[in-house]
Motif scaffolding. Structure first.
Motif, short mmCIF file in Angstrom:
data_model
loop_
_atom_site.label_atom_id
_atom_site.label_comp_id
_atom_site.label_asym_id
_atom_site.label_seq_id
_atom_site.Cartn_x
_atom_site.Cartn_y
_atom_site.Cartn_z
N THR A 149 146.38 -7.09 42.28
CA THR A 149 145.76 -7.64 43.69
C THR A 149 146.35 -6.51 44.44
O THR A 149 147.47 -6.08 44.70
CB THR A 149 146.19 -9.17 43.77
OG1 THR A 149 148.10 -8.74 44.37
CG2 THR A 149 146.05 -10.00 43.19
N GLU A 150 146.02 -6.15 45.91
CA GLU A 150 145.29 -5.64 47.10
C GLU A 150 144.69 -6.07 47.77
O GLU A 150 144.16 -7.43 47.56
CB GLU A 150 145.91 -3.82 46.95
CG GLU A 150 145.06 -3.52 46.91
CD GLU A 150 144.76 -2.31 46.86
OE1 GLU A 150 145.30 -1.57 46.49
OE2 GLU A 150 143.01 -1.40 47.13
N LYS A 151 145.11 -6.31 48.99
CA LYS A 151 144.38 -6.29 50.58
C LYS A 151 143.16 -6.61 49.34
O LYS A 151 142.10 -5.67 49.98
CB LYS A 151 144.45 -5.64 51.70
CG LYS A 151 143.55 -6.29 52.69
CD LYS A 151 143.86 -5.85 53.87
CE LYS A 151 143.06 -6.42 54.90
NZ LYS A 151 143.34 -5.74 56.89
N GLY A 152 141.99 -7.70 49.67
CA GLY A 152 140.50 -8.14 49.51
C GLY A 152 140.19 -7.42 48.06
O GLY A 152 139.11 -7.69 48.01
N TRP A 154 140.88 -8.24 43.37
CA TRP A 154 141.91 -9.46 42.86
C TRP A 154 141.25 -8.49 41.73
O TRP A 154 139.87 -9.29 41.07
CB TRP A 154 141.46 -10.33 43.27
CG TRP A 154 142.34 -11.32 41.47
CD1 TRP A 154 143.38 -12.01 41.29
CD2 TRP A 154 140.96 -11.83 40.27
NE1 TRP A 154 143.50 -12.73 40.35
CE2 TRP A 154 142.35 -12.18 39.75
CE3 TRP A 154 140.41 -11.66 40.02
CZ2 TRP A 154 142.43 -12.78 38.12
CZ3 TRP A 154 139.99 -11.80 38.32
CH2 TRP A 154 140.63 -12.41 37.64
N ASP A 183 136.32 -8.75 48.39
CA ASP A 183 136.27 -9.90 49.94
C ASP A 183 135.11 -9.19 50.66
O ASP A 183 134.70 -7.61 49.77
CB ASP A 183 137.51 -10.01 50.60
CG ASP A 183 138.68 -11.25 49.95
OD1 ASP A 183 137.68 -11.76 49.25
OD2 ASP A 183 139.99 -11.33 50.54
N THR A 186 135.34 -5.26 51.54
CA THR A 186 136.29 -4.32 51.03
C THR A 186 135.40 -2.58 50.59
O THR A 186 134.50 -3.09 49.13
CB THR A 186 137.11 -5.08 49.41
OG1 THR A 186 137.28 -6.06 50.16
CG2 THR A 186 137.86 -4.37 49.11
N GLN A 234 131.33 -11.66 50.06
CA GLN A 234 131.95 -12.14 48.36
C GLN A 234 131.64 -11.83 46.67
O GLN A 234 130.56 -12.32 47.35
CB GLN A 234 133.11 -13.34 48.55
CG GLN A 234 133.99 -13.40 47.42
CD GLN A 234 134.13 -14.80 47.84
OE1 GLN A 234 133.66 -16.08 47.96
NE2 GLN A 234 135.99 -14.75 48.06
#
Length: 304
Positions: A149-152, A154, A183, A186, A234
């Motif tokens: 995981t990181e920002k935006g 999974w 997200d 991203t 998304q």
């Protein structure tokens, strides 16, 4: 940039249960070793129709089936005597090798109560040296599958190696298979180190090189090109690919590097030389009569 964009086609695998069929496609039979891909659901299953969705015992040779659920429950039984309730987030990898039969039934209490079902099933062709191997079945729990995981972003590695991740799912050739959630907004890239790479859009939409692509499309990328994927909303992707194994023949549920092996498998199933699951042996899918389109329009109950 993009070698081809494949639009999912409707295919009915049992009474009232239609799936989106992605592979094989007339202009692109495989992506790496992946030779078949179906996306079933999401669908809410009325209690009265659950049994009609069952996939009866049927045979395979020369491939591995990979079942991955987003929601719902499926009970797998095979001729090795394995019985396994398949749950979301698990990897269920069945290698047919020289021959196996299995069934998939919707008999879990949650499904009988009218639950939702959504799943992806792929077939992975085997290298020639493994086509006549003994059949096996393995179930891998979510805690055996690394998550990043990181920002935006999974992602869960289903099998193979990608993005610096690896796991112990037993494969037979270099490949990658990844479940990705993005997200909106991203930016995301393809894994490196694989000659053939694709991204199937489960839901949402993405932009690649200024063009928008939507759910139900498989984007197959040109070798050596590393485009930027931008999530327009998304989005869920299934990333897959690897190294090409060479040409394969596919007829109904059989895959082989040799035409004569397909003919032998047909006769073996007709003559009962492929065992039925010992806990599910009172009915089965008969061999299709006449000329069957290779996995392009299977008879009822012949998803996998």
């Amino acid at each position: 940039m993009l070698d081809i964009v494949i639009e999912a086609r409707k295919a009915e695998i049992s009474s009232g249960f239609a799936v989106k069929r992605i592979l094989p496609y007339q202009l692109r039979r495989m992506v790496g070793p992946f030779i078949f891909m179906d996306h079933g659901g999401p669908v809410h299953i009325p209690k009265a129709t659950t049994n009609s969705l069952d996939v009866l015992p049927h045979p395979h040779i020369g491939l591995s089936t990979v079942s991955y659920l987003f929601s719902g429950r499926v009970t797998h039984r095979d001729s090795l005597g394995v019985q396994q309730v398949i749950k979301p987030g698990e990897v269920n990898w069945m290698t047919a090798g020289k021959g196996i039969a299995h069934s998939e039934r919707f008999e879990d209490p949650a499904m009988l109560a009218g639950g939702e079902l959504e799943m992806i099933q792929t077939w992975v062709a085997l290298p020639e040296k493994d086509e006549e191997s003994d059949p096996t079945f393995d179930n891998y729990k979510p805690d055996q599958l690394p998550i990043f995981t990181e920002k935006g972003v999974w992602m869960r590695l289903i099998a193979g190696e990608a993005y610096g991740l690896k796991n112990k799912v037993r494969t037979h050739s270099p490949l990658f298979y990844v479940h990705v959630l993005l997200d909106q907004g991203t930016h995301f890239g393809l894994p490196i180190g694989h000659s053939e790479r694709g991204a199937y859009i489960v839901n949402g939409s993405v932009e690649v090189n200024g063009n928008t692509y939507i759910a139900g499309q498989l984007l197959v990328f040109t070798k050596g090109v590393d485009p930027l994927i931008i999530a327009k909303e998304q989005t869920t992707l299934m990333m897959l690919g690897g190294e090409h194994l060479g040409e394969r023949y596919i007829w109904w549920n059989f895959v082989s590097s040799r035409k004569d092996r397909i003919e032998q498998a047909k006769e073996d199933w007709k003559q009962g030389r492929i065992d039925l699951p010992p806990m599910d042996n009172e009915e089965y899918v008969p061999l299709p009569e006449g000329k069957s389109k290779p996995a392009g329009g299977p008879p009822p109950n012949a998803l996998s």
